[in-house]
Design a protein around this motif. Structure first.
Motif, PDB file in Angstrom:
ATOM      1  N   SER A 298      58.480  69.370  23.598  1.00 45.71           N
ATOM      2  CA  SER A 298      58.838  70.547  22.559  1.00 45.71           C
ATOM      3  C   SER A 298      59.979  69.854  21.683  1.00 45.71           C
ATOM      4  N   ARG A 299      59.583  70.316  20.161  1.00 47.18           N
ATOM      5  CA  ARG A 299      60.642  69.724  19.163  1.00 47.18           C
ATOM      6  C   ARG A 299      60.785  70.757  18.434  1.00 47.18           C
ATOM      7  N   PRO A 300      61.979  71.408  18.644  1.00 48.10           N
ATOM      8  CA  PRO A 300      62.348  72.698  17.978  1.00 48.10           C
ATOM      9  C   PRO A 300      62.878  72.130  16.614  1.00 48.10           C
TER      10      PRO A 300
ATOM     11  N   HIS B   2      66.240  68.117  18.432  1.00 40.18           N
ATOM     12  CA  HIS B   2      66.441  67.769  19.681  1.00 40.18           C
ATOM     13  C   HIS B   2      64.999  67.780  20.433  1.00 40.18           C
ATOM     14  N   VAL B   3      64.680  66.988  21.175  1.00 39.12           N
ATOM     15  CA  VAL B   3      63.566  66.877  21.672  1.00 39.12           C
ATOM     16  C   VAL B   3      63.496  66.862  23.376  1.00 39.12           C
ATOM     17  N   TYR B   4      63.005  68.032  23.653  1.00 36.74           N
ATOM     18  CA  TYR B   4      62.801  68.501  25.145  1.00 36.74           C
ATOM     19  C   TYR B   4      61.449  68.044  25.845  1.00 36.74           C
ATOM     20  N   PHE B   5      61.446  67.600  26.928  1.00 33.87           N
ATOM     21  CA  PHE B   5      60.164  67.311  27.755  1.00 33.87           C
ATOM     22  C   PHE B   5      60.542  67.033  29.097  1.00 33.87           C
ATOM     23  N   ASP B   6      59.663  67.080  29.969  1.00 31.86           N
ATOM     24  CA  ASP B   6      59.422  67.001  31.426  1.00 31.86           C
ATOM     25  C   ASP B   6      59.175  65.575  31.807  1.00 31.86           C
ATOM     26  N   LEU B   7      59.779  65.120  32.867  1.00 34.18           N
ATOM     27  CA  LEU B   7      59.256  63.922  33.577  1.00 34.18           C
ATOM     28  C   LEU B   7      58.641  64.259  34.733  1.00 34.18           C
ATOM     29  N   LYS B   8      57.569  63.838  35.255  1.00 34.10           N
ATOM     30  CA  LYS B   8      57.039  64.423  36.371  1.00 34.10           C
ATOM     31  C   LYS B   8      56.311  63.304  37.225  1.00 34.10           C
ATOM     32  N   ASP B   9      56.093  63.278  38.470  1.00 33.50           N
ATOM     33  CA  ASP B   9      55.210  62.633  39.106  1.00 33.50           C
ATOM     34  C   ASP B   9      54.150  63.790  39.899  1.00 33.50           C
TER      35      ASP B   9
ATOM     36  N   ALA C  47      63.578  67.915  34.066  1.00 38.08           N
ATOM     37  CA  ALA C  47      63.719  68.229  32.814  1.00 38.08           C
ATOM     38  C   ALA C  47      64.733  67.102  32.069  1.00 38.08           C
ATOM     39  N   ALA C  48      64.192  66.706  30.880  1.00 38.37           N
ATOM     40  CA  ALA C  48      64.688  65.798  30.184  1.00 38.37           C
ATOM     41  C   ALA C  48      64.939  66.220  28.641  1.00 38.37           C
ATOM     42  N   VAL C  49      66.007  65.688  28.058  1.00 44.90           N
ATOM     43  CA  VAL C  49      66.364  66.075  26.590  1.00 44.90           C
ATOM     44  C   VAL C  49      66.765  64.826  25.943  1.00 44.90           C
ATOM     45  N   THR C  50      66.472  64.739  24.668  1.00 42.33           N
ATOM     46  CA  THR C  50      66.888  63.653  23.636  1.00 42.33           C
ATOM     47  C   THR C  50      67.837  64.236  22.402  1.00 42.33           C
TER      48      THR C  50
END
Length: 549
Positions: A75-77, A81-88, A94-97
């Motif tokens: 997600s790029r609002p 900022h950039v919000y995304f998920d790290l999953k296995d 939840a991750a954010v940059t």
């Protein structure tokens, strides 16, 4: 059961042991009923205290981590900022940059690729969740890079950036060649050497970084900069661009797979040759360029022909042209000779004309005498006509004199009208000049007022920006002092210096005959065989003190 927050090491949180008071018990048949237990002496925490404790424990234990996983739900609002998920296959983080760091990421988060994210874990008390603050993202191996590369290639191909119809032919003999590469590598030397051997031409070098984070923006700026050069300017506009780099791994060549570089190559108005890597290396700029060269040396061979071969070809063409001209002249000469044989004798053509000339020559003398006689008789009859001619000339002379007397008056009248017209034009010009000067003065005053306002705004902005910058500089200086090893000495640590440098191993110190130990206030000489000092007794902790840590 009382909740207990646990940690490890010095950040462990201990809660008071619960004290259970006996409860009144009543018996009814075979069933025992327990009344509510009396209030205990367990310490009560507020929600903010629990959240803060969890945050400190999590950030203390996972200050900086590297997490491997697949990116999902990017997600790029509008905030940047950039919000995304790290999953296995079993969990999701939840991750954010943040906005400032997102612009410096070497790999942009894209859904579906496997990456290794570097950052720090923290909590978000507003939603009782933890998240990873990502500072750097790198693909998890060549497989993830290849998957990302294939996905990007398909997306750009769908836009038509790789269509053959968009590619332009290369100029046969470019006068100026622009080379985008590193100025210190062997690539530029190979290109210049091959151009010098084949056909020396003018070369403009735009130095760029050919790998790393600065590669893609610098290569993009170089291609756009060459296209922005005007025709006939101080710096000549190239007729051909070569983007070159030597071989390397997929990570080294990744800058030429960036979307900005591919779009700049596709939008280039100047024909472009891609010579990135060796023959087996393939990057996305190869698809967008007008021609792909397997090596930088091959790009130089594509750019210009061989001058010696051109000279030999010209000599051959010149020889063929001379032979063709000689053969044509020979054929024309033979044709003329053949046509000359078909003609009759020249005397046969001139004899009738000569006979007619002799006939007319005998009749010429009497005819001339008759013509002279007729002209003489006509001249003798001219006196009457001459008198009429004299009368006509006299009248024309008198009329001409009358016109000559009127001419000065006409010239004077014409001069006055032209002078009046000139004076009127001078007055109009003076009024227009005064009006233009007034407009220029008003514009000058407006510009001066605007300049004064801008200068005031600039001074106010400088005065507003300098204090926070100065405070930031002071904070950085304090941080530098805090991170220096002198502050570490102030906290009770020491540094061991040997004859050849720092000593960090006990075995190495045991083999050193003499060394020095640096404290905060100076150095102290020591030997490995000296008896150990007695440890200082630790003061007892006060009893009954309760703390969260």
């Amino acid at each position: 059961m009382v909740p207990r927050l646990l940690g490890t090491g010095p950040r462990r949180i201990n809660t008071p042991s619960p004290l259970i008071l006996p409860a009144a018990r009543a018996t009814t048949g075979d069933m025992e009923l327990f009344e509510d237990a009396a209030p205990s002496n367990i310490h009560e925490f507020t929600v903010s205290e629990i959240s803060g404790a969890v945050k400190r424990v999590l950030e203390g234990e996972f200050g900086r981590v590297r997490v491997r996983g697949e990116i999902g739900r990017v997600s790029r609002p509008s905030s940047g900022h950039v919000y995304f998920d790290l999953k296995d296959d079993r969990a999701v983080i939840a991750a954010v940059t943040w906005k400032g760091q997102a612009a410096r990421l070497s790999t942009r988060p894209e859904e579906g690729i496997e990456v290794i994210a570097t950052g720090r874990l923290t909590t978000f008390p507003g939603q009782s969740k933890y998240q990873l603050i990502v500072e750097e993202i790198e693909p998890a191996g060549a497989g993830a890079l290849m998957m990302m590369l294939e996905k990007r290639r398909k997306a750009l191909a769908a836009e038509g950036l790789f269509d053959e119809s968009r590619k332009r032919p290369l100029p046969y003999l470019p006068r100026v060649i622009g080379v985008v590469t590193s100025p210190s590598g062997a690539v530029i030397r190979d290109i210049l050497h091959r151009l010098r051997d084949r056909f020396p031409t003018r070369v403009l070098i735009w130095p760029v970084a050919v790998q790393g984070e600065g590669c893609a923006p610098q290569v993009t700026a170089a291609i756009q900069g060459f296209n922005a050069l005007p025709q006939g300017g101080a710096i000549p506009r190239p007729d051909l661009i070569i983007v070159a780099r030597g071989g390397g791994s997929l990570e080294d060549l990744w800058g030429f797979n960036e979307e900005a570089v591919v779009r700049a190559a596709a939008a280039s108005e100047i024909p472009l040759i891609s010579a990135v890597g060796h023959e087996t290396d393939t990057t996305l700029i190869d698809f967008a360029s007008d021609r792909r060269a397997p090596t930088p040396t091959a790009a130089a061979e594509m750019a210009v022909p061989v001058r010696a071969e051109l000279a030999a070809r010209l000599a051959e063409i010149r020889a063929r042209m001379m032979r063709a001209a000689q053969a044509r002249n020979q054929r024309q000469r033979q044709r003329l000779t053949d046509l000359g044989r078909a003609l009759g004798r020249p005397q046969a053509l001139t004899d009738p004309a000569r006979q007619r000339f002799d006939l007319f020559a005998e009749r010429l003398e009497p005819a001339l005498r008759g013509f002279v006689r007729a002209r003489r008789d006509r001249l003798n009859a001219l006196p009457l006509s001459l008198s009429a001619l004299r009368t006509m000339l006299r009248s024309r002379r008198e009329a001409l004199q009358a016109q000559g007397q009127r001419l000065p008056l006409c010239l004077a009248r014409l001069g006055r009208s032209r002078a009046e017209r000139l004076a009127e034009l001078g007055n109009r010009l003076e009024r227009a000049r005064a009006r233009m000067l007034a407009d220029a003065a008003r514009q000058t005053r407006r510009d001066r007022d605007m300049l004064d306002r801008l200068a005031a705004r600039l001074a106010a902005a400088a005065a507003r920006m300098l204090p926070p910058r100065r405070e930031a500089l002071e904070r950085l200086d304090r941080l530098r002092q805090t991170l220096g090893y002198r502050e570490t000495l102030r906290r009770g640590f020491a540094v061991v210096h040997g004859p050849s440098g720092l000593l960090t191993q006990a075995a190495e110190a045991a083999q050193t005959p003499r060394f020095e130990i640096e404290f905060l206030d100076g150095r102290l000489a020591a030997r490995p065989d000296a008896p150990p000092a007695k440890p200082a007794r630790k003061p007892p902790e006060p009893k009954g003190q309760k703390s969260l840590f």
